[in-house]
Design an enzyme around this catalytic site. Structure first.
Site, PDB file in Angstrom:
ATOM      1  N   SER A 155       0.618  -1.377  -0.547  1.00 19.04           N
ATOM      2  CA  SER A 155       0.269   0.002  -0.021  1.00 19.04           C
ATOM      3  C   SER A 155       0.981   1.248   0.361  1.00 19.04           C
ATOM      4  O   SER A 155       1.888   1.206   0.345  1.00 19.04           O
ATOM      5  CB  SER A 155      -0.931   0.091   1.537  1.00 19.04           C
ATOM      6  OG  SER A 155      -1.532   1.199   1.263  1.00 19.04           O
ATOM      7  N   TYR A 168      -2.115  -0.938   9.972  1.00 20.40           N
ATOM      8  CA  TYR A 168      -1.994  -1.294   8.812  1.00 20.40           C
ATOM      9  C   TYR A 168      -0.971  -0.834   7.890  1.00 20.40           C
ATOM     10  O   TYR A 168      -0.104  -1.513   7.427  1.00 20.40           O
ATOM     11  CB  TYR A 168      -2.929  -0.035   7.951  1.00 20.40           C
ATOM     12  CG  TYR A 168      -3.917  -0.667   6.897  1.00 20.40           C
ATOM     13  CD1 TYR A 168      -4.222  -1.455   6.086  1.00 20.40           C
ATOM     14  CD2 TYR A 168      -3.074   0.334   5.810  1.00 20.40           C
ATOM     15  CE1 TYR A 168      -4.532  -1.768   5.131  1.00 20.40           C
ATOM     16  CE2 TYR A 168      -3.206   0.270   4.252  1.00 20.40           C
ATOM     17  CZ  TYR A 168      -3.962  -0.734   4.422  1.00 20.40           C
ATOM     18  OH  TYR A 168      -4.150  -1.297   2.583  1.00 20.40           O
TER      19      TYR A 168
END
Length: 275
Positions: A155, A168
């Site tokens: 990401s 995350y």
């Protein structure tokens, strides 16, 4: 002639979103597919996960291309289930050439306020689950002695800092070094390993109230239009969120012969969000 004629690809998180997009495009390019997703719920995740109907739709879409698909319900936290699904797929389809470790979750929360379960679920699925997916599948590429390609979905959050995303971001940053170590280990077998790093993508993981609140904490009940207004300010190009197919284009390049000398790299598909 397809870019993946005769190849077999294993894809996690294939029930919907980016995983389904990858499976469908690979099939259109001539690949057969081994697909997994899970119908298990995760209490710390604030949106519904994939359903059996979602995975069935991926199967239907792939079969409509004329390619074969073996799809199984398997949680990436369950190594035995992954190993069984990949083994069954390889036995049925004859080989394995490509792995896309795509499964992941999002559960925004302040770092010092999130529960232990919220942290642990994130690491177990996004980081450890990716390792288990690779451990269950990549040996089949090695044993085929034809080389191959692995792509890990990371990401933009692996490098760009956002509040309420510590778990995350930690999981996605961890994937970078997992990728690099494996790229070095597998290079002698002509197996390439890379990671892709999307900005926000218009999937169920993003299009939900928890994410809307993350982007618009100034509003009590933000909606998608409110989220998009904020998301546009993060990307340099004039777009709020990419489509899954936008990420698939880069993944396809990495696993096809066009990317045959690309390994150990972080491929950002971020609309300039990292600038």
């Amino acid at each position: 002639m397809g870019k993946l004629d005769g190849k077999v690809a294993f894809i996690t998180g294939a029930g919907r979103g980016q995983g389904r997009s990858h499976a469908l495009r690979f099939a259109r390019e001539g690949a057969d597919i081994i697909a997994v997703d899970t119908t298990r719920s995760v209490d710390s995740v604030p949106y519904p996960l994939s359903s059996a109907d979602d995975l069935a739709e991926t199967v239907r879409a792939v079969e409509d291309t004329g390619r074969r698909i073996i799809a199984r319900n398997a949680d990436v936290r369950d190594y035995a289930a992954l190993e069984a699904a990949v083994g069954e797929g390889v036995n049925a389809l004859g080989r394995l050439d490509i792995v896309v470790a795509n499964a992941g979750i999002s559960s925004p929360a302040p770092t010092l306020e999130m529960s232990e379960d919220t942290w642990q679920d994130m690491i177990d699925i996004n980081l450890t689950g990716t390792w288990k997916s690779l451990k269950a599948s990549v040996p089949h590429i090695v044993s085929g002695e034809r080389g191959g390609a692995v792509v890990i979905t990371s990401s933009l959050a692996s490098t760009v800092v956002n509040e309420n995303m510590a778990h995350y971001s930690a999981s996605k940053a961890g994937l970078v070094m997992l990728m690099k170590v494996m790229a070095k280990e597998l290079a002698p077998q002509n197996i390439r390993v890379n990671s892709v790093h999307p900005t926000t993508v218009a999937t169920e993981m993003v299009l939900n109230e928890a994410t809307y609140r993350l982007f618009r904490p100034d509003l009590e009940h933000p909606e998608r239009t409110d989220f998009e207004e904020a998301a546009r300010t993060l990307n340099q190009l004039p777009v709020a969120a990419l489509e899954p197919e936008d990420i698939t284009e880069t993944v396809l390049h990495l696993v096809s012969d066009a990317g045959r000398f690309i390994t150990g790299t972080t491929q950002f598909v971020d609309a300039g969000g990292g600038l």
